[in-house]
Design a protein around this motif. Structure first.
Motif, PDB file in Angstrom:
ATOM      1  N   ALA A  98      -0.906  -0.013   4.423  1.00  0.00           N
ATOM      2  CA  ALA A  98      -1.687   0.267   3.223  1.00  0.00           C
ATOM      3  C   ALA A  98      -0.880   1.177   2.298  1.00  0.00           C
ATOM      4  N   LEU A  99      -1.003   0.959   0.990  1.00  0.00           N
ATOM      5  CA  LEU A  99      -0.165   1.664   0.025  1.00  0.00           C
ATOM      6  C   LEU A  99      -1.003   2.374  -1.030  1.00  0.00           C
ATOM      7  N   GLN A 100      -0.386   3.418  -1.584  1.00  0.00           N
ATOM      8  CA  GLN A 100      -0.981   4.120  -2.712  1.00  0.00           C
ATOM      9  C   GLN A 100      -0.055   3.947  -3.923  1.00  0.00           C
ATOM     10  N   PRO A 101      -0.563   3.548  -5.075  1.00  0.00           N
ATOM     11  CA  PRO A 101       0.298   3.342  -6.243  1.00  0.00           C
ATOM     12  C   PRO A 101       0.794   4.673  -6.810  1.00  0.00           C
ATOM     13  N   LEU A 102       2.074   4.717  -7.115  1.00  0.00           N
ATOM     14  CA  LEU A 102       2.667   5.896  -7.744  1.00  0.00           C
ATOM     15  C   LEU A 102       2.925   5.690  -9.234  1.00  0.00           C
ATOM     16  N   TYR A 115       3.617   3.961  -2.242  1.00  0.00           N
ATOM     17  CA  TYR A 115       4.130   4.632  -1.037  1.00  0.00           C
ATOM     18  C   TYR A 115       3.009   4.808  -0.030  1.00  0.00           C
ATOM     19  N   ASN A 116       3.444   5.174   1.173  1.00  0.00           N
ATOM     20  CA  ASN A 116       2.539   5.575   2.252  1.00  0.00           C
ATOM     21  C   ASN A 116       3.159   6.804   2.881  1.00  0.00           C
ATOM     22  N   PRO A 117       2.503   7.969   2.807  1.00  0.00           N
ATOM     23  CA  PRO A 117       3.134   9.218   3.255  1.00  0.00           C
ATOM     24  C   PRO A 117       3.209   9.381   4.762  1.00  0.00           C
ATOM     25  N   GLU A 118       2.576   8.513   5.530  1.00  0.00           N
ATOM     26  CA  GLU A 118       2.508   8.704   6.972  1.00  0.00           C
ATOM     27  C   GLU A 118       3.402   7.751   7.752  1.00  0.00           C
ATOM     28  N   VAL A 119       3.556   6.538   7.267  1.00  0.00           N
ATOM     29  CA  VAL A 119       4.264   5.505   8.029  1.00  0.00           C
ATOM     30  C   VAL A 119       5.757   5.577   7.731  1.00  0.00           C
ATOM     31  N   THR A 120       6.571   5.376   8.791  1.00  0.00           N
ATOM     32  CA  THR A 120       8.026   5.394   8.621  1.00  0.00           C
ATOM     33  C   THR A 120       8.692   4.145   9.176  1.00  0.00           C
ATOM     34  N   PHE A 143       8.505   4.150   0.823  1.00  0.00           N
ATOM     35  CA  PHE A 143       8.357   3.808  -0.589  1.00  0.00           C
ATOM     36  C   PHE A 143       8.722   2.343  -0.769  1.00  0.00           C
ATOM     37  N   VAL A 144       7.969   1.670  -1.617  1.00  0.00           N
ATOM     38  CA  VAL A 144       8.187   0.244  -1.833  1.00  0.00           C
ATOM     39  C   VAL A 144       8.086  -0.045  -3.328  1.00  0.00           C
ATOM     40  N   LEU A 158      12.020   1.430   1.452  1.00  0.00           N
ATOM     41  CA  LEU A 158      12.784   2.403   2.227  1.00  0.00           C
ATOM     42  C   LEU A 158      11.804   3.337   2.917  1.00  0.00           C
ATOM     43  N   ALA A 159      12.139   3.736   4.142  1.00  0.00           N
ATOM     44  CA  ALA A 159      11.339   4.719   4.884  1.00  0.00           C
ATOM     45  C   ALA A 159      12.200   5.941   5.164  1.00  0.00           C
ATOM     46  N   PHE A 160      11.635   7.136   4.945  1.00  0.00           N
ATOM     47  CA  PHE A 160      12.370   8.376   5.142  1.00  0.00           C
ATOM     48  C   PHE A 160      11.622   9.277   6.129  1.00  0.00           C
TER      49      PHE A 160
END
Length: 834
Positions: free
Chosen positions: A438-442, A420-425, A381-382, A370-372
């Protein structure tokens, strides 16, 4: 993707055996009321009873014929009533879950009954709907289908335009429109169940042993009748004497046992109904007692097709609270719910946000996103399988994941990575295909398949009793193996359907014996595995829910279905677990042991009576005396043996292990019958000659003559037959009273109230059998001195010397029997294992 899915569906269809690929006629697999009545009316036992009834009528013994036929009809009524009751209960379940179909006719969508569906109809399938006909997808909107009822595979299958879909599958995500091609009997689900429509009753080991014993008794009875008729012809016996002897010989067949078995099964089924199961075959509860291999499907049978949250593991600098917030928003904001998001929604609170882009979960991708871009935050977030998302992580981010992933996987848990990726929507590339930046693990999310209620506890109990568990699934074998670890199964051995297909028959049977998890297995392979285990001497039960389980359910000795499974599966099962709970299996197992132990006791008692009377008749005739029983005298055992047999069944205890029936008959019945013959023939001979001697004396007490005259209807000193008739009646009375009292003493040996009587079995904690024996002794003595009852039973109330002879005989018989069992002399004589 579409081609692969079409090939998968075709492979499922190709799994049908060639001889089962076509069918016609009604699709109902449950038996009709007429079939239930016909099966119970013309059972093996009833055919015997009705034949005996006809023979008795030919001889003019209408009262005996009525009693015999009534026993068969009573058993029929009891069994049929229960099975009809079970059928009506399952029919109600089917009515509650009866589906509807949305069709588009003349451009208008309308709801119809599945029976009205016709080839060529355009059907709208929405989330939650079940496919009612085979067809081809015309258009789709991200539809994913669950085909686990057909294949056993839990992974969802994405359907696109041109793909085939099969009846019996469910739409889990999205919706689609398809054109119906094969409906009713021609549909895949009905083709798969065609082989299960024939009703094939399965006898339990106890039923088989009882049937064999009855056949042997019938052979003995016929042999004795032939010998007696030849003897009677030589001795010029009259017709009445032949008829009376025939009635006694026919009475050796313990038809009371048939009614006792039917009542025991019905009472057991009623008890289990209260525990949460519908018993369709009355012997199913007892059958569970013999199971040593339990086969079961995974998806929908062992599991509920639902997931439950196990644990969360934050990664990086994020706290668990922040991880729960992001996961909650993600789960509550998804446009369609799948098993994973449903599990998260149930355990984690979140906000329902409006995504600007979304990629739904698909089994091929194994992730959803989902992209917000709103006031609560920006970014995508994936969540998905770690191996699918790790390539999108920065170098070094996934280094610490493997250890935790492996630890949870070893516990049989499903592990997902949340990133997640905080920049891409945006989640799609220029061509419109799903794409991840590119993703960062949460964090890591562990989920476990939700087992059916009480499944873990019941399977553990079965395992402690030595029952081997085998999971036979269409799912990936490693997925199945991971799940079964939750049930306590350690280091399961895996075999795939492809490996089974390449094996020889001997290798196949060896794999069936040794492996515990079978994955990617076709429906007919499930049945073949069950058959292989049965050939190797196992008593196999199969638990299933789907159409793909039906062939295996029919092949198993005991078939058990889940209530929420397909109606076809419920109809062919011997037992149905209500509310999809395994809770009823534990009390059913205990009840099965109780029924088996009770029927074993009843059978031993009734067969002992039959064989004892047969041996006594042979012994008396060998001595050269008159036939030792009148029909009414032999009938008194309905009280002294039949009634105790029924109560022993009712009061039986669920002991873990009892000796099989046939060996128990050799160790119990044979000593009793042989010893009773020796003592009984001696008593009969002694009373016969002593009474004759007394009547031939110069002075005979007037009271004795009066009693004989009143009973025989003959005059002393006038009728030539007076002396022979009087001696025969006195001897018959003494013998019948001895055997009747002996049968009640035998009850004390079977359920000994004190240690002194514990030569056959240990002391019983139940005092009711002893009280019953004493009560029936008092009743028997009372009946002997009630003129109307004594006359009807053919007894001459014993006078003092006869009672002395009876008591002496019992005083010798009881200790002798005690020694025979304690020293095992008969077993040693026959060279049995002692």
């Amino acid at each position: 993707m579409g081609g692969f899915e079409l090939q998968t569906s075709m492979t499922v269809r190709d799994k049908l055996p060639p001889e089962k690929s076509l069918t016609s006629g009604p699709t109902e697999t449950g038996r009709s009321y007429w079939q239930i009545l016909h099966t119970n009316l013309f059972s093996f036992f009833n055919i015997i009873l009705f034949s005996v009834g006809v023979i008795l009528m030919v001889f003019g013994r209408y009262n005996d014929a009525f009693i015999t036929v009534s026993a068969g009809l009573a058993g029929t009524i009891v069994n049929a009533f229960h099975e009809i009751r079970a059928k009506r209960q399952l029919d109600k379940i089917s009515l509650l879950v009866r589906p509807e179909v949305r069709v588009i006719r003349d451009g208008i969508e309308q709801t119809i009954d599945p029976a009205q569906l016709a080839p060529g109809d355009t059907v709208h399938l929405r989330t939650g709907d079940q496919v009612q006909a085979d067809g081809v997808v015309v258009s789709d909107n991200g539809a994913e289908l669950d085909e686990s009822l057909l294949t056993g595979e839990s992974d969802l299958v994405r359907k696109k335009q041109g793909d085939s879909i099969l009846s019996g599958s469910f739409c889990v995500n999205g919706d689609l429109i398809y054109r119906a091609e094969a409906v009713g009997a021609e549909s895949f689900a009905n083709q798969l169940t065609a082989a299960a429509r024939a009703f094939t009753p399965v006898s339990t080991p106890l039923q088989q042993q009882v049937a064999l014993t009855i056949r042997l008794l019938m052979v003995l009875t016929v042999f004795m009748a032939l010998v007696f008729y030849i003897s009677g012809f030589i001795r010029h016996l009259n017709f009445v004497q032949n008829v009376e002897a025939s009635a006694v010989l026919i009475g050796l067949i313990p038809y009371g046992l048939f009614l006792t078995i039917n009542l025991a099964y019905t009472l057991g089924a009623v008890r289990i109904a209260g525990a949460g199961a519908v018993v369709q075959q009355t012997n199913a509860v007892e059958s569970l007692r013999y199971v040593d291999v339990l086969c079961m499907d995974k998806t929908g049978t062992l599991t509920t097709n639902a997931l439950e949250l196990h644990a969360l593991q934050p990664l990086g600098q994020i706290s668990e609270g922040e991880l729960r917030q992001h996961l909650g928003d993600f789960a509550h904001s998804a446009s369609t719910a799948n098993a994973t998001t449903t599990a998260l929604r149930e355990r984690i609170v979140g906000r329902q946000r409006q995504p600007v882009d979304e990629v739904r979960f698909a089994s091929a991708r194994r992730w959803s996103a989902l992209a917000f871009d709103d006031s609560a935050g920006r970014g995508l977030f994936v969540m998905g399988a770690p191996e699918m998302l790790q390539p999108h992580l920065a170098a070094g981010d996934g280094a610490d994941l493997d250890r935790q992933i492996q630890a949870w996987s070893d516990q049989g848990l499903r592990v997902l990575l949340f990133a997640y990726n905080p920049e891409v929507t945006t989640l799609h590339d220029a061509a419109g295909d799903p794409a991840l930046p590119a993703l960062q693990p949460l964090g890591l999310v562990s989920l476990r398949d939700e087992l059916r209620p009480y499944a873990r506890e019941v399977l553990a109990e079965f395992s402690e009793l030595g029952v081997h568990l085998k999971i036979i699934s269409g799912d990936n074998p490693r997925t199945v193996a991971a799940l079964v670890k939750q049930t306590g199964l350690v280091d399961p051995k895996l075999v795939t359907g492809a490996e089974l297909a390449a094996m020889s028959m001997a290798e196949f049977e060896q794999a069936a014996e040794e492996a515990t998890v079978f994955g990617r297995v076709a429906p007919e392979q499930k049945a073949q595995l069950v058959a292989a285990l049965i050939r190797r001497g196992h008593y196999v039960a199969m638990i299933g829910d789907g159409v793909n389980d039906i062939l295996a359910l029919k092949r198993a000795k005991l078939g058990i279905a889940i209530q929420s499974g397909s109606s076809a599966t419920r109809n062919v099962a011997d037992m149905v677990l209500l509310d999809d709970s395994y809770a009823a299996l534990a009390p059913a197992l205990s009840e099965g042991k109780r029924i088996s132990n009770g029927l074993t006791n009843a059978t031993l008692l009734l067969i002992t009576r039959a064989l004892t009377y047969a041996f006594v008749i042979i012994g008396v005739l060998m001595v050269g005396l008159d036939f030792p029983f009148e029909p009414a005298q032999a009938g008194v055992t309905a009280i002294t043996v039949g009634l105790p047999a029924f109560f022993l069944t009712l009061w039986a205890r669920p002991q873990a292990k009892t000796e099989p029936l046939l060996p128990a008959m050799v160790r119990f019945v044979l000593p009793v019958a042989l010893w009773s013959m020796l003592i009984g023939v001696a008593l009969y001979t002694y009373v016969y000659y002593r009474t004759g001697q007394a009547l031939g004396e110069a002075f005979v007490p007037p009271g004795l003559i009066t009693r004989f005259e009143r009973y025989t209807g003959l005059d002393y000193g006038v009728d030539q037959q007076f002396g022979l008739t009087a001696t025969r009646i006195a001897a018959q009375t003494a013998l019948s009273v001895f055997l009747s009292l002996g049968a009640l003493i035998l009850l004390l040996f079977m359920e000994p109230p004190v240690a002194l009587l514990a030569s056959w079995r240990p002391v019983s904690p139940d005092r009711r059998p002893a009280l019953l024996a004493v009560g029936l002794m008092v009743l028997l003595v009372t009946a002997l001195y009630t003129p109307a009852v004594a006359t009807y039973l053919g007894f001459l109330p014993p006078f003092g010397p006869v009672w002395r002879d009876i008591l002496v005989a019992l005083a010798v018989w009881a200790p002798g029997l005690w020694l025979l069992w304690r020293k095992r002399w008969v077993e040693r004589l026959l060279a049995l294992d002692v």
